[in-house]
Design a protein around this motif. Sequence first.
Motif, PDB file in Angstrom:
ATOM      1  N   PRO A   1      64.121  19.530 -54.979  1.00  0.00           N
ATOM      2  CA  PRO A   1      63.707  20.226 -53.755  1.00  0.00           C
ATOM      3  C   PRO A   1      63.813  21.677 -53.948  1.00  0.00           C
ATOM      4  O   PRO A   1      64.499  22.264 -54.539  1.00  0.00           O
ATOM      5  CB  PRO A   1      64.845  19.995 -52.632  1.00  0.00           C
ATOM      6  CG  PRO A   1      65.563  18.769 -53.291  1.00  0.00           C
ATOM      7  CD  PRO A   1      65.490  18.733 -54.780  1.00  0.00           C
ATOM      8  N   VAL A   2      62.467  22.444 -53.594  1.00  0.00           N
ATOM      9  CA  VAL A   2      62.194  23.890 -53.599  1.00  0.00           C
ATOM     10  C   VAL A   2      61.937  24.274 -52.080  1.00  0.00           C
ATOM     11  O   VAL A   2      60.916  23.764 -51.618  1.00  0.00           O
ATOM     12  CB  VAL A   2      61.039  24.381 -54.582  1.00  0.00           C
ATOM     13  CG1 VAL A   2      61.133  25.701 -54.480  1.00  0.00           C
ATOM     14  CG2 VAL A   2      61.544  23.668 -55.733  1.00  0.00           C
ATOM     15  N   CYS A   3      62.565  25.247 -51.624  1.00  0.00           N
ATOM     16  CA  CYS A   3      62.670  25.788 -50.337  1.00  0.00           C
ATOM     17  C   CYS A   3      62.223  27.355 -50.385  1.00  0.00           C
ATOM     18  O   CYS A   3      62.738  27.981 -51.218  1.00  0.00           O
ATOM     19  CB  CYS A   3      63.941  25.511 -49.559  1.00  0.00           C
ATOM     20  SG  CYS A   3      63.715  25.886 -47.885  1.00  0.00           S
ATOM     21  N   GLU A   4      61.023  27.306 -49.155  1.00  0.00           N
ATOM     22  CA  GLU A   4      60.851  28.840 -49.503  1.00  0.00           C
ATOM     23  C   GLU A   4      60.768  29.232 -47.937  1.00  0.00           C
ATOM     24  O   GLU A   4      59.923  28.601 -46.954  1.00  0.00           O
ATOM     25  CB  GLU A   4      59.200  28.929 -50.086  1.00  0.00           C
ATOM     26  CG  GLU A   4      59.202  28.929 -51.399  1.00  0.00           C
ATOM     27  CD  GLU A   4      57.701  29.230 -52.003  1.00  0.00           C
ATOM     28  OE1 GLU A   4      57.246  30.301 -52.032  1.00  0.00           O
ATOM     29  OE2 GLU A   4      56.809  28.327 -51.904  1.00  0.00           O
ATOM     30  N   ALA A   5      61.214  30.314 -47.872  1.00  0.00           N
ATOM     31  CA  ALA A   5      61.375  31.132 -46.452  1.00  0.00           C
ATOM     32  C   ALA A   5      60.444  32.332 -46.688  1.00  0.00           C
ATOM     33  O   ALA A   5      60.746  33.281 -47.266  1.00  0.00           O
ATOM     34  CB  ALA A   5      62.806  31.641 -46.108  1.00  0.00           C
TER      35      ALA A   5
END
Length: 257
Positions: A147-151
Amino acid sequence: MKAGAEMKIAGKTTCVFVLLTITMATRALGDTTVSATVGNSSVLTCAPTSNIIMIIWKITPKVGGSCTMGYRADQNKTERTNCSDSINWKFRPDQDPALEIQQVGIAHEGIYTCEVATRDENFHETYHLTVLVQPRLSLHCDAQGNPVCEAVAGKPAARISWVPEGNSSSREEGHGNGTVTVLSKFSAHSTNGTDTTCIASHPAGDQSTSIACYPSRKEMDVVALHSTGRATWKGRSIHKFMAHKDITGVITQICAL
């Protein structure tokens, strides 16, 4: 020259409004740090609201030129210099000297000082306005099934955490307008297709989103794609999924939806 004095210009008599600066000793009412989120309105108050002779709002943004708004009770007249249309009096200044910023933007960040002269004494109040930008949150599975999360483009930078807790790595990228994008990769290899939740903590409001990532190509021997379009992994049925293929048509990743 007195404010409101008459001047003769090219044979014509003109009444000139001069915005006076309060030069008497003033009493400080406060020096406050406030914040506002982009797109919202912000109201800055300034006491008192009675026996007002003159009001001056002095605005010094972090970027760009200064702005001044004033009101004189003896002429019942307002004046503004270099102020955008988004900055105005909240009500009638003779009744309430509050300032309103509509549709707050990053350019509004700066120092706002209100100076008020009354029949009894003078006051000044200062605000340090910080503008918040809530980041755009996205979550996907990378080619390895992590999983890769970007804000994206938050101000200040968001803080990313994961549920369940596990190993993760983060990096930040600054942008010219003062916003920051934070990317975090959840690298624990024991999610087993279960939901992983990314939480972005931010002063403008917290956000979260979840995803279930499935094995990369190296582990595809345990994934079965049936002719009916149904997929199973380790005996578990995957009802909604997206199969990612390379240019040769070989499936490299399956992500649950």
